[in-house]
Scaffold this motif. Sequence first.
Motif, PDB file in Angstrom:
ATOM      1  N   ILE A  54       0.856  -0.957  -0.081  1.00  0.00           N
ATOM      2  CA  ILE A  54       0.414  -0.251  -0.139  1.00  0.00           C
ATOM      3  C   ILE A  54       0.659   1.409  -0.028  1.00  0.00           C
ATOM      4  N   SER A  55       0.887   1.924  -0.884  1.00  0.00           N
ATOM      5  CA  SER A  55       1.445   2.733  -1.184  1.00  0.00           C
ATOM      6  C   SER A  55       0.860   4.179  -0.783  1.00  0.00           C
ATOM      7  N   VAL A  85      -0.674  -3.922  -5.705  1.00  0.00           N
ATOM      8  CA  VAL A  85       0.069  -3.307  -5.215  1.00  0.00           C
ATOM      9  C   VAL A  85      -1.328  -1.827  -5.596  1.00  0.00           C
ATOM     10  N   LEU A  86      -1.942  -1.254  -4.363  1.00  0.00           N
ATOM     11  CA  LEU A  86      -2.300  -0.200  -4.009  1.00  0.00           C
ATOM     12  C   LEU A  86      -1.829   0.710  -3.844  1.00  0.00           C
ATOM     13  N   THR A  87      -2.338   1.986  -5.142  1.00  0.00           N
ATOM     14  CA  THR A  87      -1.550   3.362  -4.396  1.00  0.00           C
ATOM     15  C   THR A  87      -2.754   4.158  -4.137  1.00  0.00           C
ATOM     16  N   ILE A  88      -3.299   5.325  -2.659  1.00  0.00           N
ATOM     17  CA  ILE A  88      -4.268   5.589  -1.913  1.00  0.00           C
ATOM     18  C   ILE A  88      -3.265   7.509  -1.832  1.00  0.00           C
ATOM     19  N   SER A  89      -4.694   8.350  -2.477  1.00  0.00           N
ATOM     20  CA  SER A  89      -4.085   9.676  -2.588  1.00  0.00           C
ATOM     21  C   SER A  89      -5.772   9.925  -1.809  1.00  0.00           C
ATOM     22  N   ALA A  90      -6.157  11.075  -1.786  1.00  0.00           N
ATOM     23  CA  ALA A  90      -7.555  11.770  -1.276  1.00  0.00           C
ATOM     24  C   ALA A  90      -7.695  12.447  -3.114  1.00  0.00           C
ATOM     25  N   ASP A  91      -7.228  11.431  -4.035  1.00  0.00           N
ATOM     26  CA  ASP A  91      -7.084  12.804  -5.362  1.00  0.00           C
ATOM     27  C   ASP A  91      -8.713  12.079  -6.103  1.00  0.00           C
ATOM     28  N   LYS A 128      -4.422  15.968   9.200  1.00  0.00           N
ATOM     29  CA  LYS A 128      -5.238  17.165   9.839  1.00  0.00           C
ATOM     30  C   LYS A 128      -5.377  18.445   8.627  1.00  0.00           C
ATOM     31  N   GLU A 129      -4.105  19.217   8.383  1.00  0.00           N
ATOM     32  CA  GLU A 129      -3.926  20.523   8.340  1.00  0.00           C
ATOM     33  C   GLU A 129      -4.871  20.767   6.446  1.00  0.00           C
ATOM     34  N   HIS A 130      -4.270  20.086   5.443  1.00  0.00           N
ATOM     35  CA  HIS A 130      -4.274  19.686   4.147  1.00  0.00           C
ATOM     36  C   HIS A 130      -5.329  19.055   3.636  1.00  0.00           C
ATOM     37  N   ARG A 131      -6.380  18.223   4.403  1.00  0.00           N
ATOM     38  CA  ARG A 131      -7.120  17.235   3.993  1.00  0.00           C
ATOM     39  C   ARG A 131      -6.119  15.906   2.803  1.00  0.00           C
ATOM     40  N   LEU A 132      -5.062  16.176   3.389  1.00  0.00           N
ATOM     41  CA  LEU A 132      -3.656  15.220   2.243  1.00  0.00           C
ATOM     42  C   LEU A 132      -3.951  14.036   3.003  1.00  0.00           C
ATOM     43  N   GLU A 133      -3.282  13.223   1.874  1.00  0.00           N
ATOM     44  CA  GLU A 133      -2.397  11.835   2.997  1.00  0.00           C
ATOM     45  C   GLU A 133      -1.629  12.118   2.839  1.00  0.00           C
ATOM     46  N   CYS A 134      -0.287  12.154   4.722  1.00  0.00           N
ATOM     47  CA  CYS A 134       1.257  12.259   3.918  1.00  0.00           C
ATOM     48  C   CYS A 134       1.884  11.002   3.585  1.00  0.00           C
ATOM     49  N   ARG A 135       3.527  10.752   3.185  1.00  0.00           N
ATOM     50  CA  ARG A 135       3.765   9.647   1.968  1.00  0.00           C
ATOM     51  C   ARG A 135       4.092   9.140   2.660  1.00  0.00           C
ATOM     52  N   ALA A 136       3.652   7.557   3.015  1.00  0.00           N
ATOM     53  CA  ALA A 136       3.441   6.575   3.750  1.00  0.00           C
ATOM     54  C   ALA A 136       3.611   5.594   2.844  1.00  0.00           C
ATOM     55  N   VAL A 137       4.063   3.966   3.640  1.00  0.00           N
ATOM     56  CA  VAL A 137       4.133   2.667   2.471  1.00  0.00           C
ATOM     57  C   VAL A 137       4.139   1.345   3.784  1.00  0.00           C
ATOM     58  N   PHE A 138       2.734   0.655   3.616  1.00  0.00           N
ATOM     59  CA  PHE A 138       2.191  -0.497   4.284  1.00  0.00           C
ATOM     60  C   PHE A 138       2.289  -2.184   3.127  1.00  0.00           C
ATOM     61  N   VAL A 139       2.844  -2.147   4.282  1.00  0.00           N
ATOM     62  CA  VAL A 139       2.976  -4.026   3.604  1.00  0.00           C
ATOM     63  C   VAL A 139       2.433  -5.149   4.369  1.00  0.00           C
ATOM     64  N   VAL A 140       1.170  -5.263   3.473  1.00  0.00           N
ATOM     65  CA  VAL A 140       0.243  -5.859   4.270  1.00  0.00           C
ATOM     66  C   VAL A 140       0.000  -7.852   3.679  1.00  0.00           C
ATOM     67  N   ASP A 141       0.761  -8.554   4.862  1.00  0.00           N
ATOM     68  CA  ASP A 141       0.461 -10.489   3.838  1.00  0.00           C
ATOM     69  C   ASP A 141      -0.697 -11.095   3.698  1.00  0.00           C
ATOM     70  N   LYS A 142      -0.432 -11.482   3.772  1.00  0.00           N
ATOM     71  CA  LYS A 142      -1.977 -12.543   3.153  1.00  0.00           C
ATOM     72  C   LYS A 142      -2.510 -12.847   4.360  1.00  0.00           C
ATOM     73  N   ASP A 143      -2.873 -12.882   5.172  1.00  0.00           N
ATOM     74  CA  ASP A 143      -3.843 -13.091   6.572  1.00  0.00           C
ATOM     75  C   ASP A 143      -3.582 -11.926   6.648  1.00  0.00           C
ATOM     76  N   ASP A 144      -3.062 -10.494   6.449  1.00  0.00           N
ATOM     77  CA  ASP A 144      -3.904  -9.398   6.407  1.00  0.00           C
ATOM     78  C   ASP A 144      -3.053  -8.674   8.314  1.00  0.00           C
ATOM     79  N   GLN A 145      -2.007  -9.372   8.297  1.00  0.00           N
ATOM     80  CA  GLN A 145      -1.290  -8.795   8.928  1.00  0.00           C
ATOM     81  C   GLN A 145       0.371  -7.619   8.504  1.00  0.00           C
ATOM     82  N   VAL A 146       0.495  -6.765   9.234  1.00  0.00           N
ATOM     83  CA  VAL A 146       1.335  -5.278   8.388  1.00  0.00           C
ATOM     84  C   VAL A 146       2.466  -5.972   9.022  1.00  0.00           C
TER      85      VAL A 146
END
Length: 174
Positions: A54-55, A85-91, A128-146
Amino acid sequence: MTTERTGVVTFAGNPVTLIGPQIQVGQKAPDFEVLANDRSKVHLSDFHGKVKLISVVPSLDTGVCDAQTRRFNQEAAGLGEDVVVLTISADLPFAQKRWCGAAGVDRVITLSDHYDMSFGRAYGTYMKEHRLECRAVFVVDKDDQVTYVEYVPEVTQHPNYEAALAAVRQAAGK
């Protein structure tokens, strides 16, 4: 009660307030509801059984976000069918669809959190100040564990691509 965190991230050198918890390696990935480019609702559970990279980016229409999404799109080809690969933004979904077409991005699934910032609130990436996402990356396995978390300390900088990709390969058993 809404969790607010300060002193974690800056945006163009200015401190911002992040809404939501700080996600930790080893915890169950929180569910969320975002919108696909066709405005259909998408949840984490839609990808159960796959490794999820998750980008998270503020806006696809900025240089670093564009480069980050293109890089993960390029890398996605070699990650296998059991990785999404998922990219999430407030666009807006319409803007994401237009950007993907113009950029030739076809392996990354772009998802919009603009409606109610469900992802941002669940993963602690909502600025909060911008109503946008900050830049982050998460990897979540097949069992939904981070298995990997990176909140990029300065939003205008790139994430650690190599570490994120190594975490995906490890979660996928490659």
